[in-house]
Design a protein around this motif. Structure first.
Motif, short mmCIF file in Angstrom:
data_model
loop_
_atom_site.label_atom_id
_atom_site.label_comp_id
_atom_site.label_asym_id
_atom_site.label_seq_id
_atom_site.Cartn_x
_atom_site.Cartn_y
_atom_site.Cartn_z
N ARG A 9 -15.98 38.02 -21.77
CA ARG A 9 -15.01 38.38 -20.72
C ARG A 9 -13.57 38.03 -21.11
O ARG A 9 -12.64 38.46 -20.45
CB ARG A 9 -15.38 37.69 -19.42
N ARG A 10 -13.40 37.24 -22.16
CA ARG A 10 -12.05 36.91 -22.61
C ARG A 10 -11.40 38.13 -23.23
O ARG A 10 -12.07 38.97 -23.83
CB ARG A 10 -12.08 35.77 -23.62
N SER A 11 -10.09 38.20 -23.12
CA SER A 11 -9.38 39.35 -23.70
C SER A 11 -9.40 39.27 -25.22
O SER A 11 -9.52 38.19 -25.80
CB SER A 11 -7.94 39.36 -23.21
N ALA A 12 -9.26 40.42 -25.84
CA ALA A 12 -9.21 40.48 -27.30
C ALA A 12 -8.05 39.64 -27.83
O ALA A 12 -8.17 38.96 -28.86
CB ALA A 12 -9.09 41.92 -27.76
N ALA A 13 -6.93 39.67 -27.13
CA ALA A 13 -5.75 38.90 -27.56
C ALA A 13 -6.04 37.40 -27.50
O ALA A 13 -5.67 36.65 -28.41
CB ALA A 13 -4.56 39.25 -26.68
N SER A 14 -6.69 36.97 -26.44
CA SER A 14 -7.03 35.56 -26.29
C SER A 14 -7.99 35.10 -27.39
O SER A 14 -7.82 34.02 -27.97
CB SER A 14 -7.66 35.33 -24.91
N LEU A 15 -8.97 35.93 -27.69
CA LEU A 15 -9.94 35.58 -28.74
C LEU A 15 -9.26 35.54 -30.11
O LEU A 15 -9.50 34.64 -30.91
CB LEU A 15 -11.08 36.59 -28.75
N ALA A 16 -8.40 36.52 -30.37
CA ALA A 16 -7.70 36.58 -31.65
C ALA A 16 -6.79 35.37 -31.84
O ALA A 16 -6.67 34.83 -32.95
CB ALA A 16 -6.89 37.86 -31.75
N LYS A 17 -6.18 34.92 -30.76
CA LYS A 17 -5.30 33.76 -30.84
C LYS A 17 -6.09 32.47 -31.06
O LYS A 17 -5.71 31.62 -31.86
CB LYS A 17 -4.47 33.64 -29.56
#
Length: 195
Positions: A9-17
């Protein structure tokens, strides 16, 4: 072996960071082939129903739902045959309070939530990892030897004793890869086998 688990459920941006170097692999029922095969909803077929010799189910989730006992209804054998990855859930809204999981399809005893996780879910899912998806486990091992691997699931709970959050199969994959599989014998059971 750098393997982590995070919420899908986390955003792709959050995971990438948070995991900038990680190979991100979705292992939910919404994942693409081949990783969807790690989902407990995936209909591998031939999965032995724990504590029920000679009976098999299509999916781990189907076995889990089939053995669930509610206020108004007992086990549901039809869940063992579902191959669509949908229509598996049996809910409190429809059937009332969950009384427990039957200790095998014909068992007389109802298991507590934690004991059911240990005696039903864990053995069924471990069987899938060892017998239906060993190729994927090896691929994950190889990937993790080269870089960090992040497995996505809807929950991240790998603690069998935590009843507040559903058990994460991605966390179980991680534990399996780390040779830290949870005990399938409930330590709270007395020596006479009574819950």
């Amino acid at each position: 072996m750098p393997i982590q688990v995070a919420s899908r459920r986390r955003s792709a941006a959050s995971l990438a960071k948070a995991f900038p170097e990680a190979q991100i692999i979705d292992v939910t029922s919404k994942a693409a082939e081949p990783w969807v095969r790690l989902s407990p909803f995936y209909p591998h077929g031939g999965i032995p129903v724990p504590r029920t010799p000679g009976v098999t189910g299509q999916s781990v989730e189907g076995i889990w739902q089939a053995l669930k006992v509610f206020e108004t209804t007992d086990v549901d054998l039809t869940k063992l045959d579902v191959t669509s990855m949908t229509g598996l859930k049996r809910t409190v809204r429809r059937y009332g309070h969950v009384r427990g999981h039957r200790d095998g399809l014909h068992g007389e005893r109802l298991l507590s939530y934690e004991t059911a996780r240990r005696r039903i879910y864990l053995p069924a899912y471990r069987w899938v990892l060892e017998n239906k998806t060993p190729d994927l486990i090896e691929r994950l091992r190889d990937l993790a030897s080269e870089q960090e691997v992040l497995l996505l699931d809807y929950t991240t709970n790998g603690d069998v004793t935590d009843p507040m959050t559903p058990l994460s199969h991605a966390a179980l994959v991680r534990l399996h890869l780390h040779d830290e599989w949870p005990d399938e014998d409930d330590p709270s059971l007395r020596p006479d086998g009574q819950a």
